[in-house]
Scaffold this active site. Structure first.
Site, PDB file in Angstrom:
ATOM      1  N   ASP A 180      -7.004   7.580   6.205  1.00 27.66           N
ATOM      2  CA  ASP A 180      -7.559   6.445   6.926  1.00 27.66           C
ATOM      3  C   ASP A 180      -7.907   6.856   8.356  1.00 27.66           C
ATOM      4  OD1 ASP A 180      -7.790   3.568   7.904  1.00 27.66           O
ATOM      5  OD2 ASP A 180      -7.118   3.247   5.842  1.00 27.66           O
ATOM      6  N   SER A 197      -9.162  -3.670   1.552  1.00 29.46           N
ATOM      7  CA  SER A 197      -8.353  -2.686   2.272  1.00 29.46           C
ATOM      8  C   SER A 197      -6.908  -3.141   2.385  1.00 29.46           C
ATOM      9  CB  SER A 197      -8.891  -2.475   3.694  1.00 29.46           C
ATOM     10  OG  SER A 197      -9.917  -1.532   3.743  1.00 29.46           O
ATOM     11  N   HIS A 211      -7.017   0.577  11.865  1.00 32.30           N
ATOM     12  CA  HIS A 211      -7.060   0.269  10.431  1.00 32.30           C
ATOM     13  C   HIS A 211      -5.921   0.966   9.682  1.00 32.30           C
ATOM     14  CE1 HIS A 211      -8.674   0.554   6.246  1.00 32.30           C
ATOM     15  NE2 HIS A 211      -9.100  -0.669   6.505  1.00 32.30           N
TER      16      HIS A 211
END
Length: 602
Positions: A321, A534, A360
C-alpha cells in the site's frame, strides 16, 4: 620465496574478490528486490501487451499509447531518443544470471565474467534494468529505447522472452469519477467485457491508454478532535487478549464494523467478541464455549490445541500500500511494550523506511490489526510501500512488492491488496505474480473487488480465482439504533459478480490516521473515516490471520474455504448485485461452530 608467497597471496585475493563479485551478480533476487536504489533490484510500472511479436513492437505500441494516437509513427519518437517503461517476463529463471550480469553497474564485473556466461562483449547495459524479478515471476523492468531492445533480443537466448507489457503509472484514487463508469445500459458494457476476455485469452488488444493501479477508497478529512488514547479496559474487559476463551470488547457506534462481523443477525449488540479458535474440533461433552476462567486449564480441557483466541498471534499481514505510520498507538501490544508494525521495503524511494505520507496504508493496517479498531489484535503488520504521498505508483512496483514478500515473508502470512487496475485495462504480469505468490509460496492474498459498480471479473487482480476477493457492505442504520431485519446494502460503487468471495463492512470505517489529507493533525492517536472496498479488505485479512493463528499450516485454499464456509448467508440486498454474486457476509467467530475445518477449497 617471500616474493613468491606474496604473489600467490595477491593472486588468491584477486580470485576471492572475483568469486565474491560473481556471487553478488548471481545472488537470489530477494536481495535484489530489496536492495538500494541503483542496484539491479528496484521496481517500476506495467501494462499489458501481446505475448507474440518482437520487443520493439511492444515499444512501438507504448509510443502510440503515450501519444494518444494509434496511428502515430513510433520511429519519430525513437529517433528523438525516447525511452519507454516496460516489463519483460522470461520463460524461466535460467536466463536470470545472464540478465543480472548484463545489468550489473560495474564494468569490471562484466569484463570478468561475461565470457563465463557466454555473453557478447557489448551486452553490458548498466542502468537499463530498474527491477529484476525472480520469485513470483522471472523477468525485469526498466526504461528501454529501440536500441536497447534490439540489444536485449540479441544478447538474451532465443525464445527466452515469454511476454511483455508496457509499464504504466499507478495512482491512488479516492472515490471519484475516475473509478465510476459513465451511466450506460448494461448491454453497452458487453462489447468492452468481450474485449477484456479476449485479452485474458492472450490475444492482442490495442488500447489508447495503459492501466493504472488505484486504491479503492473514499475518504473524509477528520477534525483533530477525533483522537485520543485507547481505552485498554474496553478492548478486552481487562482480560489478557492472549488468553484462550471468549472475550468481548465494549464499543461505541464508531466501530460498527467490528460489531457487525462477530454476529449473524441484527441488531448490533455493542460488544463484539474476538473470534474463537477456528478450525478446532470440540471434544465430546465439552461446553460449547470455554468458561471465562481459568483460561489456562480450559485451553487444554476444552479445545484440542493451545492457541490464542482469535487475535492472530504469530501471524503477519503484509499491507502492500502507501506504507505505514509505525508509531501509531493502534499498533502497540496490549502492555504497550513494543510496536507490532514494521517496515518492509519502500519501492517508491528504494529504501527500507516505508513511512506513510498518504495515510491509506495506515488506515488499512489499523483495521487489520489495530488494538482498539482492528480485527486481529495480536497479529504483526509489515508495510510494503508502492504508493507515494499523492497515492501514485506503478504496476511494476506492485509486482516488485509481491516479489519481495515472496522472498522475505514469515509464515503464516496474509497479503492485502486494497488496489487494482482501472476498468477497461489489464495486466497479465500482475495476475501472474499474485497467482504465484499464492500457489508457489503459500501466502493468502486478499484483494479489493473495486469501486466501479461493474462485474469484478473484469478487474485485475480481483479476477484471479486463487485470491479472496472482497466487496464492501453498508448498514444504513448503524448510527441510529439497529433492529432485526434492517437492510444491509452493498457499498454504492462496489463491484460484484461471480468473482466475489465475501462481503465485509466498507462504509464509514473508523481507523488510524496516517496522512495530513485525512485528519487535521496527524499524530499517534489520530483517527479518521474512509469508505470503499479498500476498507473491506483488512476485515477479511484479520479474520484470515485469526484462522492461521490456530491453523498455521493451512494452505491459502484452506483459509479461503474456511472463511467462505463460515460466512453469514443472505444478508446483503441482492437487487443491487450483479448476477452470480455470492451473498456471503464475513463472520469472525469461526470457532463458534465445530463445523468449520481446514478443507480443500476451490
Amino acid at each position: 620465496m617471500a616474493s613468491s608467497r606474496g604473489g600467490s597471496r595477491l593472486a588468491g585475493g584477486r580470485l576471492l574478490l572475483a568469486a565474491l563479485i560473481f556471487a553478488a551478480a548471481t545472488a537470489l533476487p530477494a536481495a535484489a528486490a530489496a536492495g538500494p536504489a541503483g542496484e539491479a533490484a528496484a521496481l517500476p510500472p506495467v501494462e499489458v501487451a501481446a505475448a507474440e511479436g518482437p520487443l520493439a513492437a511492444t515499444v512501438a505500441a507504448a509510443v502510440t499509447a503515450a501519444a494518444g494516437n494509434v496511428s502515430a509513427a513510433p520511429a519519430a519518437a525513437a529517433a528523438a531518443g525516447a525511452k519507454f517503461s516496460m516489463i519483460v517476463v522470461l520463460r524461466d529463471a535460467s536466463t536470470l544470471a545472464r540478465l543480472r550480469m548484463m545489468c550489473a553497474t560495474s564494468p569490471l564485473m562484466y569484463r570478468l565474467f561475461y565470457r563465463a556466461l557466454r555473453l557478447p562483449a557489448d551486452c553490458h547495459m548498466p542502468g537499463v534494468c530498474k527491477r529484476i524479478y525472480s520469485q513470483t515471476i522471472s523477468g525485469f523492468a526498466g526504461e528501454f529505447g529501440e536500441a536497447d531492445l534490439a540489444r536485449l533480443e540479441r544478447c538474451l537466448p532465443p525464445s527466452s522472452v515469454f511476454y511483455r507489457e508496457p509499464d504504466a503509472q499507478v495512482f491512488k484514487a479516492e472515490d471519484s469519477s475516475y473509478w465510476h463508469p459513465p451511466d450506460e445500459p448494461e448491454e453497452q458494457q458487453a462489447p468492452q467485457q468481450a474485449q477484456q476476455q479476449a485479452r485474458r485469452a492472450g490475444r492482442r488488444l490495442q488500447q489508447g491508454f495503459v492501466p493504472r493501479v488505484e486504491a479503492f477508497e473514499e475518504r473524509q478529512r477528520t477534525p483533530s478532535t477525533a483522537a485520543g488514547p485507547i481505552d485498554e479496559f474496553a478492548v478486552s474487559q481487562g482480560r489478557n487478549i492472549s488468553d484462550a476463551g471468549p472475550k468481548g470488547q465494549t464499543l461505541s457506534s464508531q466501530l460498527w464494523n467490528l460489531d457487525r462481523i462477530d454476529q449473524r443477525d441484527l441488531p448490533l449488540d455493542g460488544r463484539p467478541g474476538f473470534a474463537l479458535p477456528p478450525g478446532l474440533a470440540q471434544r465430546a461433552g465439552a461446553p460449547r464455549h470455554p468458561p471465562l476462567a481459568p483460561p489456562d486449564r480450559c485451553r487444554r480441557s476444552c479445545w484440542d490445541a493451545d492457541v490464542s483466541a482469535g487475535t492472530g498471534r504469530g501471524t503477519t499481514i503484509y499491507v502492500v500500500d502507501s506504507g505505514i505510520r509505525l508509531s501509531h498507538q493502534e499498533f502497540l501490544t496490549q502492555d504497550g511494550s513494543r510496536s507490532r508494525a514494521s517496515y518492509g521495503y519502500d519501492f517508491v524511494e528504494d529504501d527500507y523506511e516505508a513511512d506513510d505520507c498518504d495515510g491509506h496504508g495506515t488506515h488499512v493496517s489499523g483495521t487489520a490489526i489495530g488494538l482498539g479498531v482492528g480485527v486481529a489484535k495480536e497479529a504483526e503488520v509489515v508495510g510494503v510501500r508502492i504508493l507515494d504521498c499523492t497515492g501514485s505508483g506503478t504496476i511494476s512496483d506492485t509486482v516488485a512488492a509481491l516479489d519481495w514478500v515472496a522472498a522475505n515473508h514469515r509464515k503464516p502470512a496474509v497479503v492485502t491488496l486494497s488496489l487494482g487496475i482501472q476498468v477497461g485495462s489489464w495486466s497479465r504480469v500482475l495476475e501472474d505474480a499474485v497467482r504465484s505468490l499464492i500457489n508457489t509460496h503459500g501466502v493468502t492474498v486478499v484483494v479489493a473487488s473495486g469501486n466501479s459498480g461493474v462485474d469484478a471479473c473484469y478487474v485485475a487482480p480481483a479476477n484471479v480465482p486463487e485470491v479472496i476477493t472482497v466487496s464492501a457492505s453498508n448498514l444504513a442504520t448503524k448510527y441510529n439504533g439497529t433492529k432485526s431485519g434492517d437492510p444491509e446494502d452493498p457499498y454504492k460503487w462496489s463491484n460484484s459478480g461471480p468473482c466475489i468471495d465475501l462481503f465485509a463492512p466498507g462504509v464509514d470505517i473508523f481507523s488510524a490516521c496516517g496522512g495530513p489529507s485525512r485528519c487535521e493533525a496527524v499524530s499517534d492517536s489520530a483517527y479518521t473515516y474512509a469508505s470503499g472496498t479498500s476498507m473491506a479488505v483488512p476485515h477479511v485479512a484479520g479474520v484470515a490471520a485469526a484462522y492461521l493463528s490456530a491453523n498455521p499450516e493451512a494452505a491459502p485454499r484452506d483459509v479461503a474455504a474456511a472463511l467462505v464456509a463460515g460466512a453469514t448467508l443472505g444478508k446483503v440486498v441482492t437487487s443491487k448485485l450483479k448476477p452470480g454474486t455470492a451473498n456471503r457476509l464475513l463472520y469472525s467467530r469461526l470457532g463458534d461452530s465445530g463445523e468449520v475445518q481446514a478443507a480443500n477449497g476451490p
